[in-house]
Design a protein around this motif. Structure first.
Motif, PDB file in Angstrom:
ATOM      1  N   LEU A 190       0.550  -1.225   0.028  1.00  0.00           N
ATOM      2  CA  LEU A 190      -0.155   0.460   0.352  1.00  0.00           C
ATOM      3  C   LEU A 190       1.196   1.142   0.146  1.00  0.00           C
ATOM      4  CD1 LEU A 190      -2.956  -0.973   2.262  1.00  0.00           C
ATOM      5  CD2 LEU A 190      -3.113  -0.769  -0.340  1.00  0.00           C
ATOM      6  N   SER A 191       1.996   1.075   0.488  1.00  0.00           N
ATOM      7  CA  SER A 191       3.062   2.334   0.026  1.00  0.00           C
ATOM      8  C   SER A 191       3.484   2.937  -1.325  1.00  0.00           C
ATOM      9  CB  SER A 191       4.585   1.848   0.421  1.00  0.00           C
ATOM     10  OG  SER A 191       5.087   0.637  -0.069  1.00  0.00           O
ATOM     11  N   ALA A 192       2.930   2.273  -1.682  1.00  0.00           N
ATOM     12  CA  ALA A 192       3.066   2.364  -3.569  1.00  0.00           C
ATOM     13  C   ALA A 192       1.737   2.670  -4.418  1.00  0.00           C
ATOM     14  CB  ALA A 192       4.213   1.287  -4.610  1.00  0.00           C
ATOM     15  N   SER A 193       0.286   2.429  -3.680  1.00  0.00           N
ATOM     16  CA  SER A 193      -0.910   2.801  -3.898  1.00  0.00           C
ATOM     17  C   SER A 193      -1.231   4.223  -2.986  1.00  0.00           C
ATOM     18  CB  SER A 193      -1.715   1.523  -3.635  1.00  0.00           C
ATOM     19  OG  SER A 193      -3.263   1.619  -3.920  1.00  0.00           O
ATOM     20  N   THR A 194      -2.083   4.461  -4.041  1.00  0.00           N
ATOM     21  CA  THR A 194      -3.269   5.966  -3.811  1.00  0.00           C
ATOM     22  C   THR A 194      -4.470   5.276  -2.844  1.00  0.00           C
ATOM     23  OG1 THR A 194      -3.810   5.844  -5.915  1.00  0.00           O
ATOM     24  CG2 THR A 194      -1.742   7.293  -5.916  1.00  0.00           C
ATOM     25  N   VAL A 195      -4.367   6.671  -2.143  1.00  0.00           N
ATOM     26  CA  VAL A 195      -5.993   6.301  -1.715  1.00  0.00           C
ATOM     27  C   VAL A 195      -7.360   5.843  -2.524  1.00  0.00           C
ATOM     28  CG1 VAL A 195      -7.828   6.414  -0.575  1.00  0.00           C
ATOM     29  CG2 VAL A 195      -5.768   7.307   0.158  1.00  0.00           C
ATOM     30  N   LEU A 216      -7.526  -2.532  -5.380  1.00  0.00           N
ATOM     31  CA  LEU A 216      -8.405  -3.396  -4.333  1.00  0.00           C
ATOM     32  C   LEU A 216      -8.624  -4.010  -3.822  1.00  0.00           C
ATOM     33  CD1 LEU A 216      -3.742  -2.541  -3.420  1.00  0.00           C
ATOM     34  CD2 LEU A 216      -5.030  -3.686  -5.552  1.00  0.00           C
ATOM     35  N   ALA A 217      -9.190  -2.660  -3.099  1.00  0.00           N
ATOM     36  CA  ALA A 217     -10.381  -3.085  -2.059  1.00  0.00           C
ATOM     37  C   ALA A 217     -11.862  -4.471  -2.484  1.00  0.00           C
ATOM     38  CB  ALA A 217     -11.142  -2.537  -1.399  1.00  0.00           C
ATOM     39  N   PRO A 218     -11.750  -3.824  -3.643  1.00  0.00           N
ATOM     40  CA  PRO A 218     -12.763  -4.796  -4.019  1.00  0.00           C
ATOM     41  C   PRO A 218     -12.898  -6.277  -4.687  1.00  0.00           C
ATOM     42  CG  PRO A 218     -12.840  -3.703  -5.905  1.00  0.00           C
ATOM     43  CD  PRO A 218     -11.252  -2.585  -4.824  1.00  0.00           C
ATOM     44  N   ALA A 219     -11.251  -7.018  -4.807  1.00  0.00           N
ATOM     45  CA  ALA A 219     -10.622  -8.032  -5.034  1.00  0.00           C
ATOM     46  C   ALA A 219     -11.309  -8.535  -3.002  1.00  0.00           C
ATOM     47  CB  ALA A 219      -9.168  -8.504  -5.173  1.00  0.00           C
ATOM     48  N   THR A 220     -10.561  -7.868  -2.255  1.00  0.00           N
ATOM     49  CA  THR A 220     -10.929  -8.523  -0.692  1.00  0.00           C
ATOM     50  C   THR A 220     -11.888  -8.143  -0.370  1.00  0.00           C
ATOM     51  OG1 THR A 220      -8.431  -6.818   0.011  1.00  0.00           O
ATOM     52  CG2 THR A 220      -9.508  -7.517   0.945  1.00  0.00           C
ATOM     53  N   LEU A 221     -13.524  -7.433  -0.409  1.00  0.00           N
ATOM     54  CA  LEU A 221     -14.606  -7.585  -0.406  1.00  0.00           C
ATOM     55  C   LEU A 221     -14.709  -8.881  -1.111  1.00  0.00           C
ATOM     56  CD1 LEU A 221     -16.949  -6.768   0.173  1.00  0.00           C
ATOM     57  CD2 LEU A 221     -17.516  -5.175  -1.776  1.00  0.00           C
ATOM     58  N   GLY A 222     -14.543  -9.685  -2.397  1.00  0.00           N
ATOM     59  CA  GLY A 222     -15.060 -10.256  -3.453  1.00  0.00           C
ATOM     60  C   GLY A 222     -14.837 -12.035  -2.149  1.00  0.00           C
ATOM     61  N   ALA A 223     -13.589 -12.005  -1.656  1.00  0.00           N
ATOM     62  CA  ALA A 223     -12.983 -12.658  -1.075  1.00  0.00           C
ATOM     63  C   ALA A 223     -13.565 -13.584   0.217  1.00  0.00           C
ATOM     64  CB  ALA A 223     -11.208 -12.363  -0.855  1.00  0.00           C
ATOM     65  N   ALA A 224     -14.508 -11.888   0.919  1.00  0.00           N
ATOM     66  CA  ALA A 224     -14.995 -12.221   2.586  1.00  0.00           C
ATOM     67  C   ALA A 224     -16.092 -12.711   2.249  1.00  0.00           C
ATOM     68  CB  ALA A 224     -15.041 -10.738   2.580  1.00  0.00           C
ATOM     69  N   VAL A 225     -16.796 -12.093   0.850  1.00  0.00           N
ATOM     70  CA  VAL A 225     -17.584 -13.231   0.048  1.00  0.00           C
ATOM     71  C   VAL A 225     -17.830 -14.876   0.462  1.00  0.00           C
ATOM     72  CG1 VAL A 225     -19.941 -12.940  -1.615  1.00  0.00           C
ATOM     73  CG2 VAL A 225     -19.235 -10.872  -0.414  1.00  0.00           C
TER      74      VAL A 225
END
Length: 460
Positions: free
Chosen positions: A216-221, A228-237
């Motif tokens: 995340l140090s190399a990524s903007t908000v 990145l967040a959609p992949a993480t959300l999808g994995a949680a589902v």
């Protein structure tokens, strides 16, 4: 045969070694370890035939430190016993050096191609770990303490599978940042996160979190929320659909698992494609649904499945690790400088049923190193770590692709953290993957001080 084809042979051999290691239970047993080592050394021999101008630092710094460790292991084996384990240490170091040397000779486009191949292998590991839980396939899952089924894939050890998946998930997320419109990269990152979750590995989750902080140090908000967040959300589902299949008390529930996997994949792929307002509205809906779900759960007793998972995995308690730690510290106190000798120590503790357990491993590679080779060995291991840092710093200053560099460093950090909780170095595929990542993050051939790229980079 043209020179380009010859240059690809070392990478093919490295990928063959990685594939063999993943299939052969991580290369934990002798046949698999011999095969991985032989293929890695073959890749090294093929790389030496190339006429590539290579920065000397990646090979000499790492190889010199590795040679010093190997020499000390041999000396301790000669004086205290443990020749077989010392030979295994030397083989492990040889695999690391070979992997660094091979990948350190590659161009930027070849490193992206290698990343694609490693991620594809990781997706297969992730899918088999997920399927092992969803259908209770004993070849790909493990029943732990007669309570929970955990994804293990072909490595047959959930924590080792988690270490590999965490590292490759970070590499896949870095590639997704580099090519944000790619459906394949979004799906790959999503599936790797699902596989990681299926292992129910606490050490794997912690290692991934540390690596994610590096990434995340190399990524903007904005890039994080969009890609990145959609992949993480999808994995949680997807993992929510796998919850009924984790506890051992009931039958597996593959239908909810499959449905949740498809739904999570749709979220991972399509959320990033929404425009600004729609994306904000979607995230607002997700947050509202999450808050409502959490409030509902808090107001009610936990379902039996969630309670079983919470009791076993959402705590810091680990009877095996605590017992091994106490036993290991006792042996360090008895042999602080020289160690007990390679493979000479045994660790004893009581398991969850109160039965005495004897183990060869302390579930902490750094502590294991201190027990076996003493403070001298641990200092030499620190020298190897310093050599790796030198390589990474040179790679950052060179023309190495910035996002690929960050992803590789994040994966290295994850493996380093996870090594403090499991005996990962006993599986030949893990040192191989570590060496590959170090080489990928090292300087490009003949480019020690070339300026870094700026802006978004496109993998080739």
């Amino acid at each position: 045969m043209d020179s380009l084809a010859l240059q690809r042979f070392p990478l093919i051999a490295v990928l063959a070694a990685a594939t063999a290691g993943l299939v052969a239970q991580g290369g934990f047993y002798l046949p698999g370890r011999v095969l991985v080592t032989a293929l890695a050394l073959t890749a090294f021999a093929l790389a030496l035939r190339e006429q590539t101008t290579v920065t000397a630092v990646p090979l000499t710094a790492v190889a010199g430190a590795a040679a010093a460790i190997a020499a000390w292991a041999i000396v301790r084996a000669a004086t205290a016993g443990g020749a077989t384990t010392a030979a295994g240490i030397c083989a492990t170091l040889a695999v690391v050096v070979a992997a660094v040397a091979v990948t350190g000779r590659t161009r930027a486009d070849e490193r992206w191609s290698l990343t694609n191949a490693l991620v594809a292998l990781g997706v297969l590991v992730a899918l088999t770990a997920w399927a092992g839980v969803a259908w209770r396939i004993e070849r790909w899952s493990v029943l732990v303490e007669t309570k929970l089924w955990r994804g293990a894939s072909t490595l047959t050890y959930p924590n080792a599978a988690a270490a590999v998946l965490a590292a490759l998930a970070l590499l896949a997320l870095a590639a997704l940042l580099a090519e944000p419109g790619s459906t394949w990269r979004a799906v790959a990152a999503y599936l790797l996160l699902v596989g990681l979750g299926a292992t129910l590995s606490r050490a794997g989750a912690l290692a991934f979190a540390v690596g994610a902080a590096v990434l995340l140090s190399a990524s903007t908000v904005r890039a994080t929320l969009r890609h990145l967040a959609p992949a993480t959300l999808g994995a949680a589902v997807a993992l929510a659909g796998l919850v009924p299949s984790f506890p051992a008390g009931g039958d597996p529930e593959p239908l909810p698992a499959v449905g949740a996997l498809l739904l999570g994949g749709l979220l991972a792929v399509h959320l990033p494609r929404l425009d600004g307002r729609r994306l904000l509205a979607a995230w607002a809906g997700v947050l509202a649904a999450t808050a409502g779900g959490v409030a509902w759960l808090v107001s009610r007793p936990l379902p039996a499945q969630l309670d079983a998972i919470a009791v076993r995995r959402l705590t810091l308690d680990s009877m095996g690790r605590e017992g091994a730690l106490r036993s290991a510290l006792d042996q360090v106190a008895a042999h602080p400088v020289l160690g007990t000798g390679p493979g000479r120590a045994r660790f004893f503790w009581s398991d969850f049923e109160g039965k005495l357990v004897a183990s060869r491993w302390a579930h902490n590679e750094y502590l294991q190193w201190l027990v076996d080779l003493g403070a001298v060995g641990l200092v030499l291991l620190g020298v190897l770590g310093a050599a790796v840092v030198v390589v990474l710093r040179r790679g950052r200053r060179s023309g190495a692709p910035p996002l690929l560099w960050t992803g590789a460093v994040a994966a290295i950090a994850a493996l380093a953290v996870h090594s403090a909780f499991d005996f990962l170095w006993e599986l030949a595929v893990v040192p191989l993957l570590f060496g590959v990542l170090v080489g990928m993050a090292g300087p490009l051939p003949g480019e020690e001080s070339a300026p870094s790229l700026t802006g978004e980079e496109q993998p080739q």
